[in-house]
Design an enzyme around this catalytic site. Structure first.
Site, short mmCIF file in Angstrom:
data_model
loop_
_atom_site.label_atom_id
_atom_site.label_comp_id
_atom_site.label_asym_id
_atom_site.label_seq_id
_atom_site.Cartn_x
_atom_site.Cartn_y
_atom_site.Cartn_z
N SER A 183 -3.74 67.96 -24.94
CA SER A 183 -5.00 67.87 -24.20
C SER A 183 -6.13 67.71 -25.21
O SER A 183 -6.92 68.60 -25.46
CB SER A 183 -5.20 69.11 -23.33
OG SER A 183 -5.27 70.28 -24.10
N HIS A 195 -0.82 71.98 -18.25
CA HIS A 195 0.38 72.49 -18.93
C HIS A 195 1.44 73.04 -17.97
O HIS A 195 2.48 73.52 -18.41
CB HIS A 195 0.01 73.59 -19.94
CG HIS A 195 -0.65 73.07 -21.18
ND1 HIS A 195 -0.96 73.85 -22.27
CD2 HIS A 195 -1.08 71.82 -21.50
CE1 HIS A 195 -1.55 73.11 -23.20
NE2 HIS A 195 -1.64 71.88 -22.75
N GLN A 210 -5.89 76.43 -17.88
CA GLN A 210 -4.75 76.00 -18.70
C GLN A 210 -4.04 77.16 -19.40
O GLN A 210 -2.81 77.20 -19.44
CB GLN A 210 -5.23 74.99 -19.74
CG GLN A 210 -4.15 74.46 -20.66
CD GLN A 210 -4.69 73.42 -21.63
OE1 GLN A 210 -4.96 72.29 -21.24
NE2 GLN A 210 -4.86 73.81 -22.88
N GLU A 211 -4.82 78.10 -19.98
CA GLU A 211 -4.18 79.17 -20.76
C GLU A 211 -4.77 80.54 -20.43
O GLU A 211 -5.99 80.71 -20.43
CB GLU A 211 -4.39 78.91 -22.26
CG GLU A 211 -3.73 77.64 -22.75
CD GLU A 211 -4.17 77.25 -24.15
OE1 GLU A 211 -4.63 78.13 -24.92
OE2 GLU A 211 -4.07 76.05 -24.47
N GLU A 257 3.66 75.91 -25.52
CA GLU A 257 3.12 76.94 -26.40
C GLU A 257 3.82 78.27 -26.21
O GLU A 257 3.39 79.31 -26.71
CB GLU A 257 1.60 77.08 -26.18
CG GLU A 257 0.87 75.79 -26.54
CD GLU A 257 -0.64 75.89 -26.45
OE1 GLU A 257 -1.15 76.95 -26.03
OE2 GLU A 257 -1.30 74.91 -26.80
N ASP A 279 -8.52 79.77 -21.62
CA ASP A 279 -8.89 78.40 -21.97
C ASP A 279 -8.81 77.57 -20.70
O ASP A 279 -7.72 77.29 -20.20
CB ASP A 279 -7.96 77.82 -23.05
CG ASP A 279 -8.33 76.39 -23.43
OD1 ASP A 279 -9.39 75.89 -22.94
OD2 ASP A 279 -7.60 75.76 -24.20
N GLU A 283 -12.65 79.77 -23.50
CA GLU A 283 -12.73 78.48 -24.17
C GLU A 283 -12.88 77.34 -23.15
O GLU A 283 -12.25 77.37 -22.09
CB GLU A 283 -11.43 78.33 -24.97
CG GLU A 283 -11.28 77.08 -25.78
CD GLU A 283 -9.86 77.04 -26.37
OE1 GLU A 283 -9.25 78.09 -26.62
OE2 GLU A 283 -9.35 75.92 -26.54
N ASP A 341 -14.00 73.98 -27.62
CA ASP A 341 -12.87 73.30 -28.28
C ASP A 341 -13.10 71.79 -28.18
O ASP A 341 -13.60 71.18 -29.14
CB ASP A 341 -11.56 73.72 -27.58
CG ASP A 341 -10.35 72.92 -28.02
OD1 ASP A 341 -10.43 72.23 -29.04
OD2 ASP A 341 -9.29 72.99 -27.35
N LYS A 385 -9.54 73.62 -35.21
CA LYS A 385 -8.23 72.97 -35.32
C LYS A 385 -8.34 71.96 -36.46
O LYS A 385 -9.11 70.99 -36.35
CB LYS A 385 -7.90 72.23 -34.03
CG LYS A 385 -7.60 73.14 -32.82
CD LYS A 385 -7.55 72.29 -31.55
CE LYS A 385 -6.95 73.04 -30.38
NZ LYS A 385 -7.21 72.35 -29.09
N HIS A 422 -3.66 76.76 -33.37
CA HIS A 422 -2.51 75.85 -33.46
C HIS A 422 -2.77 74.65 -32.55
O HIS A 422 -3.82 74.57 -31.90
CB HIS A 422 -1.25 76.58 -33.00
CG HIS A 422 -1.27 76.97 -31.55
ND1 HIS A 422 -0.14 77.28 -30.83
CD2 HIS A 422 -2.30 77.10 -30.66
CE1 HIS A 422 -0.46 77.57 -29.59
NE2 HIS A 422 -1.77 77.48 -29.46
N ARG A 423 -1.81 73.73 -32.45
CA ARG A 423 -1.82 72.68 -31.43
C ARG A 423 -0.60 72.88 -30.55
O ARG A 423 0.34 73.59 -30.91
CB ARG A 423 -1.76 71.27 -32.06
CG ARG A 423 -2.90 70.88 -32.97
CD ARG A 423 -4.28 71.04 -32.40
NE ARG A 423 -4.60 70.36 -31.15
CZ ARG A 423 -5.47 69.40 -31.00
NH1 ARG A 423 -6.13 68.93 -32.04
NH2 ARG A 423 -5.75 68.89 -29.81
N SER A 424 -0.61 72.25 -29.39
CA SER A 424 0.55 72.41 -28.50
C SER A 424 1.81 71.79 -29.11
O SER A 424 2.92 72.23 -28.83
CB SER A 424 0.25 71.85 -27.12
OG SER A 424 -0.27 70.55 -27.21
N LYS A 484 -5.41 81.70 -32.23
CA LYS A 484 -4.44 81.51 -31.15
C LYS A 484 -3.31 80.65 -31.67
O LYS A 484 -3.53 79.60 -32.26
CB LYS A 484 -5.09 80.96 -29.87
CG LYS A 484 -5.56 79.54 -29.86
CD LYS A 484 -5.88 79.12 -28.40
CE LYS A 484 -6.14 77.64 -28.30
NZ LYS A 484 -6.37 77.20 -26.91
P1 PGA Z 1 -3.72 70.92 -27.37
O1 PGA Z 1 -4.02 72.17 -26.43
O2 PGA Z 1 -3.20 71.38 -28.68
O3 PGA Z 1 -2.69 70.19 -26.54
O4 PGA Z 1 -5.01 70.15 -27.49
C1 PGA Z 1 -4.57 73.35 -26.82
C2 PGA Z 1 -5.99 73.59 -26.37
O5 PGA Z 1 -6.52 72.91 -25.48
O6 PGA Z 1 -6.60 74.50 -26.91
ZN ZN Z 2 -8.55 74.25 -25.67
#
Ligand code: PGA
Ligand code: ZN
Length: 423
Positions: free
Chosen positions: A43, A156, A164-165, A206, A243, A289, A316, A341, A369-371, A392
């Site tokens: 994303s 996700h 999402q999270e 994740e 998030d 986020e 983000d 990131k 991190h990244r997904s 995270k």
């Molecule tokens: P991504 O997702 O690593 O797929 O961008 C994580 C996020 O949105 O924080």
């Molecule tokens: Zn994010």
């Protein structure tokens, strides 16, 4: 010790989703060798540095990275041989110049970041000091507070949850190791509760669960139950971090939203901000986020004005770890925290610049991190080097996530009594 770069090579490897990514090997004149691997998002924000993919449909559905690998081997390697690896800023500036574009679209941010990280690691090794101390200085000894992604919705997950999270944050733990235990136990209790309710316990990219839940509230109620079942007090021992990744339910990437998945329906920024206020009252949320879409600057400013004194409002996709956007955010009071990131911006020193900008403004930051991840633990050391903050790096499952947690426990043990941990 001779920290001159003598050799640089790259190869194509696979990330945690089974998609190609870049691994870089660096050798210094004194024989020191180091390796790094680059993560990959799903994303992604539209202003992120360019991740160069081959687009050749006959390999890995077009996702190969042989061009980026070639760029390291044929363009970057000859240009940086002889450069002092301990001069990170100069190296990164050189890489940027070599690329010649603002978004690293020429050589690829995946090629550039792989080299930037491997060089930092090689230099640290040559000096005989751990990476966190090399990047952060001799007083780098604060561990980050982890935000563990235990439940998923949005893009996700295939359920009726827009956010999402949903992350658990051990705000009341005495140290990192105990904090990790608090939230890992919560993750295991959540699994038990899901099983008892006949809900799915398979995990997403994740490592969080993605059961078929009826609403956003239902997701947060479940986490409250899991925290209590694990013997902790919500808000005191363990808080929530969210998030929204709100671009995914924004219809125009600015101010129009459609919370389709939960059926909460269409609303504008003001409606979404009001919903945010309601949830912050109802649940122990400490950070949030991307509560608005990536171009909804006015919405972010409104959200921060209403909730910024209670929680961390983290950008983000809004900031993409880029000082240009963070500066605008500081000016417009669009948030009070930034998600960091490394592959969004593409070099180690530009990521450090982003953190420094946060500190100067009295903002906070969360290293992420990244997904799509690899076994590389660079961000664990990076978080300690950046003086803790928050981190995270996924759930208490999937080795590419656990590797980072394990490295942090190792660092904490190495620091001994000097280690610090606080929310
Ligand atoms: P991504 O997702 O690593 O797929 O961008 C994580 C996020 O949105 O924080
Ligand atoms: Zn994010």
């Amino acid at each position: 010790m001779n920290t001159e770069i003598s050799d640089v090579r790259a190869m194509e490897i696979l990330d945690s989703r089974g998609n190609p990514t870049v691994r870089v090997f660096v050798e210094l004149a004194d024989g020191t060798r180091a390796v790094s691997s680059v993560p990959s998002g799903a994303s992604t924000g539209e202003n992120e540095a360019v991740e160069l993919r081959d687009g050749d449909k006959s390999r890995y559905l077009g996702l190969g990275v042989l061009k980026a690998v070639d760029n390291v081997n044929k363009n970057i390697a000859p240009a940086i041989k002889g450069i002092d690896a301990s001069d990170q800023w100069r190296l990164d500036a050189h890489l940027r110049e070599l690329d010649g574009t603002e978004n690293k679209g020429n050589l690829g941010a995946n090629a550039i970041l792989g080299v930037s990280m491997a060089v930092a690691r090689a230099s640290a090794q040559s000096f005989g000091i751990p990476l966190y101390r090399y990047l952060g200085g001799s007083n780098a000894r604060r561990l980050p507070v982890p935000s563990m992604n235990i439940l998923n919705g949005g893009a996700h997950a295939d359920n009726s949850v827009d956010i999402q999270e949903f992350m658990a944050v051990p705000v009341g733990a005495p140290n990192f190791r105990e904090g990790l235990r608090y939230i890992s136990e919560t993750f295991h209790h959540l699994k038990k509760i899901l099983k008892e309710k006949g809900l799915a316990t398979s995990v997403g990219d994740e490592g969080g669960f993605a059961p078929n839940l009826p609403s956003n509230d239902a997701a947060m109620d479940l986490i409250m139950d899991a925290i209590e079942a694990a013997g902790y007090t919500p808000g005191e021992d363990i808080a929530f971090s969210l998030d929204s990744a709100a671009s995914s339910f924004s219809t125009d990437l600015t101010s129009k939203y459609d919370l389709k998945k939960s059926g909460a329906g269409k609303m504008d920024s003001a409606g979404l901000v009001a919903l945010g206020e309601k949830w912050v009252k109802k649940y122990p949320i400490v950070s949030w986020e991307d509560p608005l879409a990536e171009n909804d600057w006015a919405g972010f400013t409104d959200f921060t004005a209403r909730l910024g004194d209670k929680i961390d409002v983290i950008g983000d996709d809004l900031f993409v770890t880029n000082t240009k956007y963070i500066k605008r955010g500081i000016k417009e009071k669009a948030a009070n925290s930034v998600l960091i990131k490394l592959n969004q911006i593409g070099t180690v020193s530009e990521s450090i610049d982003a953190v420094r900008l946060c500190r100067d403004a009295g903002w906070r930051y969360m290293i992420s991190h990244r997904s799509g991840e690899t076994e590389d633990t660079f961000i664990a050391d990076f978080a300690v080097a950046m003086d803790g903050g928050q981190l995270k790096t996924g759930s208490a499952s999937r080795s590419e996530r656990i590797a980072k947690y394990n490295r942090l426990m190792e660092i904490e043990q190495e620091l001994g009594e000097g280690a610090q941990y606080y929310w």
